[in-house]
Scaffold this motif. Structure first.
Motif, PDB file in Angstrom:
ATOM      1  N   PHE A  12       0.851  -1.192   0.000  1.00  0.00           N
ATOM      2  CA  PHE A  12       0.000   0.000   0.000  1.00  0.00           C
ATOM      3  C   PHE A  12       0.882   1.236   0.000  1.00  0.00           C
ATOM      4  O   PHE A  12       1.700   1.428   0.898  1.00  0.00           O
ATOM      5  N   GLN A  13       0.701   2.075  -1.020  1.00  0.00           N
ATOM      6  CA  GLN A  13       1.520   3.258  -1.210  1.00  0.00           C
ATOM      7  C   GLN A  13       0.696   4.522  -1.015  1.00  0.00           C
ATOM      8  O   GLN A  13      -0.474   4.595  -1.380  1.00  0.00           O
ATOM      9  N   GLY A  14       1.325   5.534  -0.431  1.00  0.00           N
ATOM     10  CA  GLY A  14       0.686   6.835  -0.327  1.00  0.00           C
ATOM     11  C   GLY A  14      -0.070   7.046   0.970  1.00  0.00           C
ATOM     12  O   GLY A  14       0.146   6.355   1.970  1.00  0.00           O
ATOM     13  N   VAL A  15      -0.980   8.003   0.934  1.00  0.00           N
ATOM     14  CA  VAL A  15      -1.754   8.412   2.107  1.00  0.00           C
ATOM     15  C   VAL A  15      -3.222   8.101   1.848  1.00  0.00           C
ATOM     16  O   VAL A  15      -3.776   8.500   0.829  1.00  0.00           O
ATOM     17  N   GLU A  16      -3.856   7.371   2.771  1.00  0.00           N
ATOM     18  CA  GLU A  16      -5.234   6.901   2.588  1.00  0.00           C
ATOM     19  C   GLU A  16      -6.175   7.550   3.608  1.00  0.00           C
ATOM     20  O   GLU A  16      -5.750   8.012   4.655  1.00  0.00           O
ATOM     21  N   ASP A  17      -7.463   7.446   3.294  1.00  0.00           N
ATOM     22  CA  ASP A  17      -8.529   7.803   4.247  1.00  0.00           C
ATOM     23  C   ASP A  17      -8.325   9.181   4.858  1.00  0.00           C
ATOM     24  O   ASP A  17      -8.454   9.370   6.076  1.00  0.00           O
ATOM     25  N   ILE A  18      -8.015  10.171   4.026  1.00  0.00           N
ATOM     26  CA  ILE A  18      -7.785  11.523   4.541  1.00  0.00           C
ATOM     27  C   ILE A  18      -9.092  12.119   5.050  1.00  0.00           C
ATOM     28  O   ILE A  18     -10.095  12.128   4.351  1.00  0.00           O
ATOM     29  N   ARG A  19      -9.054  12.621   6.275  1.00  0.00           N
ATOM     30  CA  ARG A  19     -10.190  13.325   6.865  1.00  0.00           C
ATOM     31  C   ARG A  19      -9.753  14.755   7.156  1.00  0.00           C
ATOM     32  O   ARG A  19      -8.754  14.973   7.853  1.00  0.00           O
ATOM     33  N   LEU A  20     -10.498  15.715   6.633  1.00  0.00           N
ATOM     34  CA  LEU A  20     -10.188  17.123   6.842  1.00  0.00           C
ATOM     35  C   LEU A  20     -11.064  17.698   7.952  1.00  0.00           C
ATOM     36  O   LEU A  20     -12.224  17.305   8.093  1.00  0.00           O
ATOM     37  N   TYR A  21     -10.510  18.616   8.719  1.00  0.00           N
ATOM     38  CA  TYR A  21     -11.268  19.272   9.782  1.00  0.00           C
ATOM     39  C   TYR A  21     -10.636  20.628  10.070  1.00  0.00           C
ATOM     40  O   TYR A  21      -9.516  20.917   9.625  1.00  0.00           O
ATOM     41  N   ARG A  22     -11.364  21.475  10.801  1.00  0.00           N
ATOM     42  CA  ARG A  22     -10.888  22.814  11.128  1.00  0.00           C
ATOM     43  C   ARG A  22     -10.535  22.903  12.606  1.00  0.00           C
ATOM     44  O   ARG A  22     -11.261  22.409  13.469  1.00  0.00           O
ATOM     45  N   HIS A  23      -9.399  23.539  12.885  1.00  0.00           N
ATOM     46  CA  HIS A  23      -8.983  23.781  14.268  1.00  0.00           C
ATOM     47  C   HIS A  23      -8.093  25.005  14.294  1.00  0.00           C
ATOM     48  O   HIS A  23      -7.139  25.116  13.522  1.00  0.00           O
ATOM     49  N   GLU A  24      -8.428  25.959  15.183  1.00  0.00           N
ATOM     50  CA  GLU A  24      -7.667  27.194  15.339  1.00  0.00           C
ATOM     51  C   GLU A  24      -7.470  27.892  14.000  1.00  0.00           C
ATOM     52  O   GLU A  24      -6.361  28.301  13.634  1.00  0.00           O
ATOM     53  N   ASN A  25      -8.570  27.998  13.239  1.00  0.00           N
ATOM     54  CA  ASN A  25      -8.598  28.695  11.952  1.00  0.00           C
ATOM     55  C   ASN A  25      -7.674  28.076  10.903  1.00  0.00           C
ATOM     56  O   ASN A  25      -7.254  28.751   9.955  1.00  0.00           O
ATOM     57  N   LYS A  26      -7.367  26.804  11.065  1.00  0.00           N
ATOM     58  CA  LYS A  26      -6.568  26.085  10.083  1.00  0.00           C
ATOM     59  C   LYS A  26      -7.344  24.878   9.581  1.00  0.00           C
ATOM     60  O   LYS A  26      -8.128  24.279  10.318  1.00  0.00           O
ATOM     61  N   THR A  27      -7.113  24.537   8.313  1.00  0.00           N
ATOM     62  CA  THR A  27      -7.620  23.274   7.788  1.00  0.00           C
ATOM     63  C   THR A  27      -6.553  22.218   8.049  1.00  0.00           C
ATOM     64  O   THR A  27      -5.401  22.369   7.625  1.00  0.00           O
ATOM     65  N   LYS A  28      -6.934  21.179   8.773  1.00  0.00           N
ATOM     66  CA  LYS A  28      -5.986  20.140   9.154  1.00  0.00           C
ATOM     67  C   LYS A  28      -6.452  18.803   8.598  1.00  0.00           C
ATOM     68  O   LYS A  28      -7.570  18.667   8.118  1.00  0.00           O
ATOM     69  N   PHE A  29      -5.578  17.817   8.665  1.00  0.00           N
ATOM     70  CA  PHE A  29      -5.935  16.502   8.152  1.00  0.00           C
ATOM     71  C   PHE A  29      -5.481  15.412   9.104  1.00  0.00           C
ATOM     72  O   PHE A  29      -4.551  15.568   9.894  1.00  0.00           O
ATOM     73  N   LEU A  30      -6.149  14.273   9.003  1.00  0.00           N
ATOM     74  CA  LEU A  30      -5.760  13.036   9.671  1.00  0.00           C
ATOM     75  C   LEU A  30      -5.863  11.942   8.622  1.00  0.00           C
ATOM     76  O   LEU A  30      -6.822  11.919   7.846  1.00  0.00           O
ATOM     77  N   ALA A  31      -4.894  11.053   8.553  1.00  0.00           N
ATOM     78  CA  ALA A  31      -4.885  10.037   7.496  1.00  0.00           C
ATOM     79  C   ALA A  31      -4.103   8.813   7.942  1.00  0.00           C
ATOM     80  O   ALA A  31      -3.457   8.809   8.997  1.00  0.00           O
ATOM     81  N   THR A  32      -4.173   7.773   7.123  1.00  0.00           N
ATOM     82  CA  THR A  32      -3.451   6.521   7.360  1.00  0.00           C
ATOM     83  C   THR A  32      -2.397   6.331   6.282  1.00  0.00           C
ATOM     84  O   THR A  32      -2.619   6.695   5.127  1.00  0.00           O
TER      85      THR A  32
END
Length: 214
Positions: A12-32
């Motif tokens: 498995f290559q790359g970044v999967e299941d990216i979830r975007l959310y907002r915190h402290e006026n920034k767009t952030k991500f969480l991924a596998t």
């Protein structure tokens, strides 16, 4: 991105299941990721998502809070702090400190479906001093693998207290939902079928029955 050197031999290559959310006026991500994890298995990545260049920046590889080293499907949950839901049954949620998720909330609640592992899935909505989200489970030994979903409610102290029945949106096969919204008395879901063919599905709130958790 500031992550370990990618392993070109991983399946498995790359970044999967990216979830975007907002915190402290920034767009952030969480991924596998597997090949960026530096340990030859799934690890969670988090950082900033640049909406101008559509790139990932200031990326961290997160350590597991327990013995599970194959991580996937943590859920961002921003309230008074930047929380991440680690597991639903038992419920475990925490905050990231020094690249490690430290559990701050834990409730020993058993899965209502014979111990099936419940994962993901969507963002978490705030409604009248409580919260609702969508979670899913898959059935081992099925081909194509069957996926089922259910809504899950939490009280003001973030404790899960009720679920809906299991359902699927379009078909029994691989079916994912990363986003839920509430509009005009409906829950609106953005889903994919077999990791493609996205669509939206609406369900009337007053047609959904809650089943208390034991």
């Amino acid at each position: 991105m500031g992550v370990p050197k990618p392993d070109p031999n991983e399946q498995f290559q790359g970044v999967e299941d990216i979830r975007l959310y907002r915190h402290e006026n920034k767009t952030k991500f969480l991924a596998t990721s597997v090949n960026y994890s530096g340990r030859a298995t799934n690890a969670m990545l988090m950082g900033d998502y640049d909406t101008e260049t559509f790139s990932l920046k200031n990326v961290k590889v997160l350590e597991s809070p327990g013995e599970n080293i194959r991580e996937k499907n943590w859920i961002p949950f921003v309230t008074d702090r930047e929380y991440f839901v680690y597991s639903w049954f038992p419920f475990q949620m925490g905050v990231v400190e020094e690249n490690k998720l430290n559990i701050t909330h834990k409730y020993d609640i058993k899965s209502p479906y014979n111990g099936a592992i419940v994962r993901g899935s969507s963002n978490i909505l705030s409604i009248d001093n409580e919260y609702v989200t969508l979670v899913h489970m898959s059935i081992d030994g099925t081909l194509p693998k069957q996926y089922y979903h259910m809504l899950l409610w939490m009280n003001s102290e973030y404790k899960p207290y009720a679920t809906s029945t299991l359902f699927y949106f379009d078909r029994y096969g691989p079916e994912f939902c990363l986003s839920i919204e509430r509009k005009k008395g409906n829950f609106v879901f953005w889903i994919s079928r077999y990791d493609r063919n996205p669509t939206t599905v609406s369900i009337k709130e007053n047609e959904i029955k809650k089943y208390p958790l034991g």
